[in-house]
Design an enzyme around this catalytic site. Structure first.
Site, mmCIF file in Angstrom:
data_model
loop_
_atom_site.group_PDB
_atom_site.id
_atom_site.type_symbol
_atom_site.label_atom_id
_atom_site.label_comp_id
_atom_site.label_asym_id
_atom_site.label_seq_id
_atom_site.Cartn_x
_atom_site.Cartn_y
_atom_site.Cartn_z
ATOM 1 N N ARG A 96 -25.146 -0.358 -27.304
ATOM 2 C CA ARG A 96 -24.335 -0.443 -28.520
ATOM 3 C C ARG A 96 -24.092 -1.892 -28.923
ATOM 4 O O ARG A 96 -23.867 -2.200 -30.079
ATOM 5 C CB ARG A 96 -22.976 0.229 -28.307
ATOM 6 C CG ARG A 96 -23.058 1.727 -28.094
ATOM 7 C CD ARG A 96 -21.684 2.292 -27.823
ATOM 8 N NE ARG A 96 -21.728 3.722 -27.522
ATOM 9 C CZ ARG A 96 -20.708 4.540 -27.696
ATOM 10 N NH1 ARG A 96 -19.565 4.075 -28.160
ATOM 11 N NH2 ARG A 96 -20.819 5.811 -27.397
ATOM 12 N N GLU A 167 -25.707 8.894 -36.323
ATOM 13 C CA GLU A 167 -24.292 8.721 -36.634
ATOM 14 C C GLU A 167 -23.964 7.255 -36.925
ATOM 15 O O GLU A 167 -24.658 6.360 -36.450
ATOM 16 C CB GLU A 167 -23.427 9.221 -35.464
ATOM 17 C CG GLU A 167 -21.958 9.430 -35.854
ATOM 18 C CD GLU A 167 -21.005 9.588 -34.666
ATOM 19 O OE1 GLU A 167 -21.305 9.117 -33.567
ATOM 20 O OE2 GLU A 167 -19.923 10.181 -34.871
#
Ligand code: 5AD
Length: 479
Positions: A96, A167
């Site tokens: 991430r 997402e």
């Protein structure tokens, strides 16, 4: 309609850079990836599955571990034992933050330990082939779920790897997740992601996009979440996205939650059309409670089931499920399936009943609509009609303000708390551009609670509210 699509030349230049930023990027060949996606069975396509559900509420867990085979076993279990309609792949924290070298060490450690030493699936390190092994092993569509401010390489690799939904967004994966990343930077990087999805779309391959609705998951007023969702939706549509799922996180008051889902759907549809978009496919996802959970599993199930009920009564298209292990950390696959089964039972029983629509729900919806209009009117003024510039300027001015966010690019001046019935209201509205009537409404509702509790409205109520649900109540009342 104003054309704000990323210019083809800029996109191509950026792609070279993104794909060469880590070795696995070299395996992305978009022509080949499109042929691969086109040949996938429709049952593994996210957008098509959402469209085919037509009002049937779909259930989706969160899940991700470090190693490919282990991750495949996990997803298969959630598909068969948990009967999940849609599957996730939750990405680990290193990936991430684009820290792929550390993710590589996590993979190595996991091999040696014989168990996952990462908190998710490091999709960039596993590369296109590794991702394809995952998506080919299951019969349901798989979505990438993460929290990445710069997700360009992750999107390239996972879309080429057979994932059919992605997402996140330039606001919702920045403000709640990072401290220092400028909003203009993350919004620009997410234009790339949306443009990539738009490119697949133009070639006949629908990629579902899902901005992250719950934001910090901590007393977020519905109007803030909805305003951000609409802006991120507009940004996606501008780049050619077609299948869009907007999200809302359970607040706890049933009427407010149901109203928020109706408002989200109707307002988004209106704003999108007003901006000249049509032909988009809009769906709504409800997130079961994103705040603190009790450790006691029976009590956790109760929160999960209230969320399932509200998702159903509010007419959501999809619900993201929590597990009885929420207070402890990453759930076992068994606990994950338990959350899915508890949710399924409730949905099945409620699906034969009418949707809830009461006077209170309609009133709440009216309030939310006026609040969102106030926020977005000012936002578009600041951005001269451009949602990207508007969002950046609105955050700078505190016109959009997310409570309890770590980002220095968020003003953090609003103070939300629950009213006497547990609905989320705003005590200090900071620079939210509410009119006097709206401001008075919030004040009146909070005054009722203050009377009930025999104490003044204060910051203590906010802290009491944050811990209330994990301690067994909705409203943080004094003992
Ligand atoms: N597997 C399952 N759930 C996860 N979550 C985060 N990472 C994982 C994972 N690898 C869940 C947390 C929390 C939510 C934000 O995501 O438990 O419920």
């Amino acid at each position: 309609m104003h054309d704000r699509g990323l210019a083809p030349r800029d996109f191509q230049v950026a792609r070279q850079e993104v794909l060469s930023s880590w070795p696995t990027g070299a395996a992305v060949d978009i022509e080949e990836a499109m042929r691969y996606q086109r040949a996938m069975p429709v049952g593994r396509r996210f957008a098509e599955s959402l469209a085919a559900a037509r009002g049937r509420l779909l259930v989706q867990p969160r899940a991700g571990v470090a190693l490919i085979e282990e991750h495949i076993r996990l997803l298969k279990y959630l598909e068969t034992e948990g009967e999940a309609d849609l599957l996730p792949t939750t990405i680990d924290a290193y990936t991430r933050q684009n820290r792929y070298a550390e993710a590589a060490r996590g993979i190595e450690k996991s091999v040696n330990a014989g168990t996952s030493m990462l908190n998710g699936f490091p999709a960039v390190n596993h590369g296109v082939e590794g991702c394809r092994r995952v998506t080919e092993s299951v019969s349901r569509p798989v979505q990438v779920r993460h929290g990445t401010p710069d997700a360009r390489l992750l999107a390239e690799i996972t879309l080429a790897g057979g994932f059919t939904s992605f997402e996140g967004g330039g606001i919702s994966y920045n403000i709640p997740y990072t401290k220092n990343v400028p909003l203009r930077k993350s919004i620009a990087d997410w234009k790339y992601v949306d443009r990539l999805c738009g490119l697949y779309e133009e070639n006949g391959i629908s990629i579902n996009r899902e901005p992250f609705g719950p934001l910090t998951g901590t007393l977020v007023p519905p109007c803030v979440s909805i305003a951000v969702g609409i802006l991120e939706g507009l940004l996606a549509l501008e780049q050619g996205v077609h299948s869009l799922t907007l999200g809302y996180g359970q607040g706890g008051n049933m009427a407010q939650d149901i109203a928020a889902m109706h408002a989200l759907r109707e307002l988004a549809d209106g704003y999108f059309r007003q901006a000249g978009h049509d032909g988009f496919d809009l769906t709504v996802v409800f997130h079961q409670w994103m705040g603190g959970f009790p450790e006691d599993e029976s009590r956790a199930f109760s929160i999960i089931c209230l969320g399932a009920a509200v998702a159903c009564l509010g007419g959501a298209d999809k619900v993201i499920v929590k597990t009885p292990h929420e207070a402890m950390g990453i759930p076992t696959r068994e606990a994950n399936a338990q959350g899915l089964k508890a949710t399924r039972q409730l949905i099945n029983m409620l699906s034969d009943q009418e949707k809830l629509d009461t006077e209170t729900v309609r009133q709440e919806k009216g309030i939310i609509g006026r609040e969102v209009d106030c926020i977005l009117k000012k936002t578009f003024e600041l951005g001269r009609g451009d949602p990207a510039e508007g969002a950046a300027a609105a955050f700078e001015a505190g016109v959009i303000d997310v409570p309890f966010a770590p980002s220095i690019h968020n003003r953090g001046r609003i103070l939300p708390m629950r009213d006497d019935e547990g609905a989320i209201r705003i005590f200090n509205r900071g620079s939210l551009p509410f009119d006097e009537d709206l401001a008075a409404f919030h004040g009146e509702r909070l005054a009722v609670r203050a009377r009930t509790e025999g104490r003044a409205v204060s910051f203590q109520m906010v802290t009491d509210d944050i811990y209330a649900i994990s301690k067994g109540r909705l409203v943080g009342r004094p003992k």
